[in-house]
Scaffold this motif. Structure first.
Motif, PDB file in Angstrom:
ATOM      1  N   UNK A   1      -1.965   1.030 -10.653  1.00 36.65           N
ATOM      2  CA  UNK A   1      -1.520   1.178  -9.263  1.00 36.65           C
ATOM      3  C   UNK A   1      -2.643   1.289  -8.230  1.00 36.65           C
ATOM      4  N   UNK A   2      -3.795   1.889  -8.546  1.00 36.92           N
ATOM      5  CA  UNK A   2      -4.865   1.867  -7.540  1.00 36.92           C
ATOM      6  C   UNK A   2      -5.292   0.443  -7.175  1.00 36.92           C
ATOM      7  N   UNK A   3      -5.276  -0.442  -8.172  1.00 41.91           N
ATOM      8  CA  UNK A   3      -5.687  -1.824  -7.922  1.00 41.91           C
ATOM      9  C   UNK A   3      -4.611  -2.585  -7.144  1.00 41.91           C
TER      10      UNK A   3
ATOM     11  N   UNK B   1      -0.957   8.491  -6.157  1.00 45.31           N
ATOM     12  CA  UNK B   1      -2.020   8.001  -5.300  1.00 45.31           C
ATOM     13  C   UNK B   1      -2.300   8.890  -4.112  1.00 45.31           C
ATOM     14  N   UNK B   2      -1.252   9.449  -3.512  1.00 47.04           N
ATOM     15  CA  UNK B   2      -1.460  10.294  -2.337  1.00 47.04           C
ATOM     16  C   UNK B   2      -2.070  11.633  -2.709  1.00 47.04           C
TER      17      UNK B   2
ATOM     18  N   UNK C   1       0.836  -1.210   0.000  1.00 47.38           N
ATOM     19  CA  UNK C   1       0.000   0.000   0.000  1.00 47.38           C
ATOM     20  C   UNK C   1       0.869   1.257   0.000  1.00 47.38           C
ATOM     21  N   UNK C   2       1.869   1.286   0.870  1.00 46.12           N
ATOM     22  CA  UNK C   2       2.716   2.487   0.957  1.00 46.12           C
ATOM     23  C   UNK C   2       3.489   2.711  -0.332  1.00 46.12           C
ATOM     24  N   UNK C   3       3.964   1.631  -0.964  1.00 48.95           N
ATOM     25  CA  UNK C   3       4.712   1.768  -2.218  1.00 48.95           C
ATOM     26  C   UNK C   3       3.782   2.171  -3.357  1.00 48.95           C
ATOM     27  N   UNK C   4       2.674   1.447  -3.516  1.00 46.21           N
ATOM     28  CA  UNK C   4       1.794   1.680  -4.657  1.00 46.21           C
ATOM     29  C   UNK C   4       1.083   3.021  -4.580  1.00 46.21           C
ATOM     30  N   UNK C   5       0.797   3.502  -3.374  1.00 46.96           N
ATOM     31  CA  UNK C   5       0.103   4.789  -3.251  1.00 46.96           C
ATOM     32  C   UNK C   5       1.000   5.963  -3.613  1.00 46.96           C
ATOM     33  N   UNK C   6       2.290   5.716  -3.729  1.00 49.72           N
ATOM     34  CA  UNK C   6       3.205   6.771  -4.153  1.00 49.72           C
ATOM     35  C   UNK C   6       3.455   6.793  -5.651  1.00 49.72           C
TER      36      UNK C   6
ATOM     37  N   UNK D   1     -12.157   3.372  -4.888  1.00 47.80           N
ATOM     38  CA  UNK D   1     -12.827   4.618  -5.248  1.00 47.80           C
ATOM     39  C   UNK D   1     -11.883   5.552  -6.001  1.00 47.80           C
ATOM     40  N   UNK D   2     -10.609   5.556  -5.602  1.00 51.14           N
ATOM     41  CA  UNK D   2      -9.647   6.439  -6.258  1.00 51.14           C
ATOM     42  C   UNK D   2      -9.285   6.016  -7.666  1.00 51.14           C
ATOM     43  N   UNK D   3      -9.578   4.761  -8.015  1.00 49.70           N
ATOM     44  CA  UNK D   3      -9.223   4.260  -9.347  1.00 49.70           C
ATOM     45  C   UNK D   3      -9.982   4.972 -10.461  1.00 49.70           C
TER      46      UNK D   3
END
Length: 216
Positions: free
Chosen positions: A147-149, A67-68, A41-46, A116-118
């Motif tokens: 990346x959202x997925x 993502x952030x 999560x931390x990697x992909x959200x960036x 939701x962010x996707x």
């Protein structure tokens, strides 16, 4: 007359051994799933979640939103999940159930926020307005990456860790159990043998490449 102790039957001993093995496997699985899920999560959200363009004069400017920038919830909930994963071993009984539920909810929330962010366009539209100086501008050619997925999958791993903690957490050891003796020091000044079922010993075994779920 002196009572003669009744020996445990072979079936009862086998059931006890199977229960202990399930506890060890579930503990190792929860640790791996929770830590891996939070890292994902931390990697992909960036990473870049959305791309598009903004019209400027006769041309266009490429836009990107990570993502952030789209939603900060998955990363924040991953940190909460990590804290809950550690706290599971610091509490007992009702406290452990509560923390396990928090761990599961953190994963579910991170997965839902990523889903939701996707399809969100607000972050890229905001970038288009800042780039063009037009308060009515919107991003053109909006596309979303994978990346959202990936972030959502990481959230599901944290959720799985929380569900394991809810199901098997009552049989897991607590960090404070060894130090309940007076002063927290071993008697006679001797260092006690390492307990292979303790969370930190499982981490050490995983770091050495060993299988902590094997029969002992």
């Amino acid at each position: 007359m002196t009572a003669v102790p009744v020996p445990h039957s072979g079936a009862e001993t086998e059931r006890t051994a199977r229960a202990a093995a399930r506890g060890r496997r579930s503990l190792a699985a929860a640790l791996l799933l929770g830590a891996a899920g939070a890292a994902v999560v931390l990697l992909a959200s960036g990473q870049t979640w959305a791309e598009g363009t903004a019209a400027v004069g006769a041309g266009s400017v490429p836009l990107q939103a990570d993502g952030r920038g789209v939603t900060g919830l998955p990363a924040a909930l991953a940190v909460v999940g990590l804290a809950a994963l550690v706290a599971v071993f610091a509490v007992r009984r009702a406290g452990r159930v509560t923390v396990s539920a928090l761990l599961a909810l953190s994963g579910a929330g991170a997965a839902a926020a990523a889903s939701l962010g996707a399809s969100d366009s607000a972050a890229l539209d905001e970038r288009a307005r800042r780039t063009t100086g037009d308060t009515a501008a919107a991003a053109d050619g909006l596309t979303h990456t994978v990346w959202p997925y990936v972030t959502g999958a990481g959230g599901l791993l944290i959720l799985a860790a929380g569900l394991l903690a809810l199901r098997y957490g009552a049989s897991w050891p607590a960090m404070s159990g060894r130090y309940e003796r007076e002063g927290g020091a071993p008697r006679g000044g001797r260092r006690p043998a390492a307990d292979p079922d303790r969370p930190e010993e499982l981490w050490k075994a995983l770091d050495r490449g060993e299988d902590p779920t094997g029969d002992r």
